[in-house]
Write a protein that holds these residues in place. Structure first.
Motif, PDB file in Angstrom:
ATOM      1  N   ILE A   1       0.827  -1.204   0.000  1.00 43.77           N
ATOM      2  CA  ILE A   1       0.000   0.000   0.000  1.00 43.77           C
ATOM      3  C   ILE A   1       0.864   1.258   0.000  1.00 43.77           C
ATOM      4  O   ILE A   1       1.978   1.265   0.535  1.00 43.77           O
ATOM      5  N   TRP A   2       0.342   2.308  -0.617  1.00 50.73           N
ATOM      6  CA  TRP A   2       0.999   3.617  -0.565  1.00 50.73           C
ATOM      7  C   TRP A   2       0.924   4.141   0.859  1.00 50.73           C
ATOM      8  O   TRP A   2      -0.025   3.851   1.597  1.00 50.73           O
ATOM      9  N   PHE A   3       1.917   4.948   1.236  1.00 49.09           N
ATOM     10  CA  PHE A   3       1.991   5.447   2.605  1.00 49.09           C
ATOM     11  C   PHE A   3       2.676   6.797   2.654  1.00 49.09           C
ATOM     12  O   PHE A   3       3.363   7.214   1.724  1.00 49.09           O
TER      13      PHE A   3
ATOM     14  N   PRO B   1      -8.629   7.997   5.651  1.00 55.14           N
ATOM     15  CA  PRO B   1      -7.281   7.986   6.241  1.00 55.14           C
ATOM     16  C   PRO B   1      -7.189   7.053   7.449  1.00 55.14           C
ATOM     17  O   PRO B   1      -8.100   6.994   8.280  1.00 55.14           O
ATOM     18  N   VAL B   2      -6.083   6.341   7.511  1.00 58.87           N
ATOM     19  CA  VAL B   2      -5.780   5.454   8.632  1.00 58.87           C
ATOM     20  C   VAL B   2      -4.376   5.820   9.126  1.00 58.87           C
ATOM     21  O   VAL B   2      -3.468   6.044   8.324  1.00 58.87           O
ATOM     22  N   ALA B   3      -4.223   5.892  10.441  1.00 55.82           N
ATOM     23  CA  ALA B   3      -2.932   6.206  11.054  1.00 55.82           C
ATOM     24  C   ALA B   3      -2.407   4.972  11.780  1.00 55.82           C
ATOM     25  O   ALA B   3      -3.171   4.229  12.391  1.00 55.82           O
TER      26      ALA B   3
ATOM     27  N   VAL C   1       2.630   6.419  10.472  1.00 58.20           N
ATOM     28  CA  VAL C   1       2.470   6.032   9.075  1.00 58.20           C
ATOM     29  C   VAL C   1       1.016   6.325   8.728  1.00 58.20           C
ATOM     30  O   VAL C   1       0.102   5.924   9.459  1.00 58.20           O
ATOM     31  N   TYR C   2       0.809   7.036   7.627  1.00 57.70           N
ATOM     32  CA  TYR C   2      -0.548   7.319   7.168  1.00 57.70           C
ATOM     33  C   TYR C   2      -0.830   6.551   5.888  1.00 57.70           C
ATOM     34  O   TYR C   2       0.024   6.469   5.001  1.00 57.70           O
ATOM     35  N   LEU C   3      -2.025   6.003   5.810  1.00 60.26           N
ATOM     36  CA  LEU C   3      -2.501   5.255   4.653  1.00 60.26           C
ATOM     37  C   LEU C   3      -3.839   5.850   4.245  1.00 60.26           C
ATOM     38  O   LEU C   3      -4.553   6.411   5.081  1.00 60.26           O
TER      39      LEU C   3
END
Length: 117
Positions: free
Chosen positions: A28-30, A111-113, A37-39
Motif C-alpha cells: 500500500i501507498w503510505f 485515512p488510517v494512522a 504512518v498514514y494510509l
C-alpha cells in the motif's frame, strides 16, 4: 527509525483477518509524519484491511528493511490530522501542491494512522 524510509514507494501492512484470524498482508501507498504512518483507503470502510483494523487494531508494518508491530486507527474526519494525511499522500503520489485542490482519491479516501513504537 522509519523516517529515513519516507521516500520508499510502498509499505507492507499485515492485519489479522476479522473472520479467519489469519495474517493478511497488502502492499500500500503510505506517508510518514511525526512518528506515524498514514494510509488512505480508496475503498473506505469497505476495504478488507480497514475492516480488519477496526476489529483488531494491532498490525505489523514493513517499510524497506524496517518492520514494527504497531496500533492502527481510522483518523477522525474533519481533524487537522485528517487534512495532514490527505495532503501528505496526495503530494507524494499525485503531485499535489499547496494552493491546488486535492485529487479525487485523496478527497474521498479514508485515512488510517499507524502509531509507530
Amino acid at each position: 527509525m522509519f523516517e529515513r524510509l519516507a521516500d520508499q514507494d510502498f509499505a507492507y501492512l499485515t492485519t489479522t483477518g476479522r473472520r479467519t484470524g489469519k495474517a493478511h498482508t497488502i502492499e500500500i501507498w503510505f506517508g510518514l509524519h511525526d512518528g506515524r504512518v498514514y494510509l488512505l483507503s480508496g475503498g473506505g470502510d469497505r476495504a478488507d484491511w480497514v475492516q480488519n483494523v477496526r476489529k483488531t487494531p494491532r498490525v505489523r508494518v514493513r517499510i524497506g528493511t524496517q518492520t514494527a508491530s504497531a496500533r492502527a486507527r481510522v483518523v477522525r474526519a474533519g481533524t487537522k490530522e485528517d487534512e495532514i494525511a490527505r495532503r501528505l499522500l496526495d503530494a507524494k503520489y499525485q503531485g499535489w501542491r499547496e494552493g491546488r485542490r486535492l485529487s479525487s482519491w485523496a478527497r474521498n479516501a479514508l485515512p488510517v494512522a499507524i502509531e509507530l513504537p
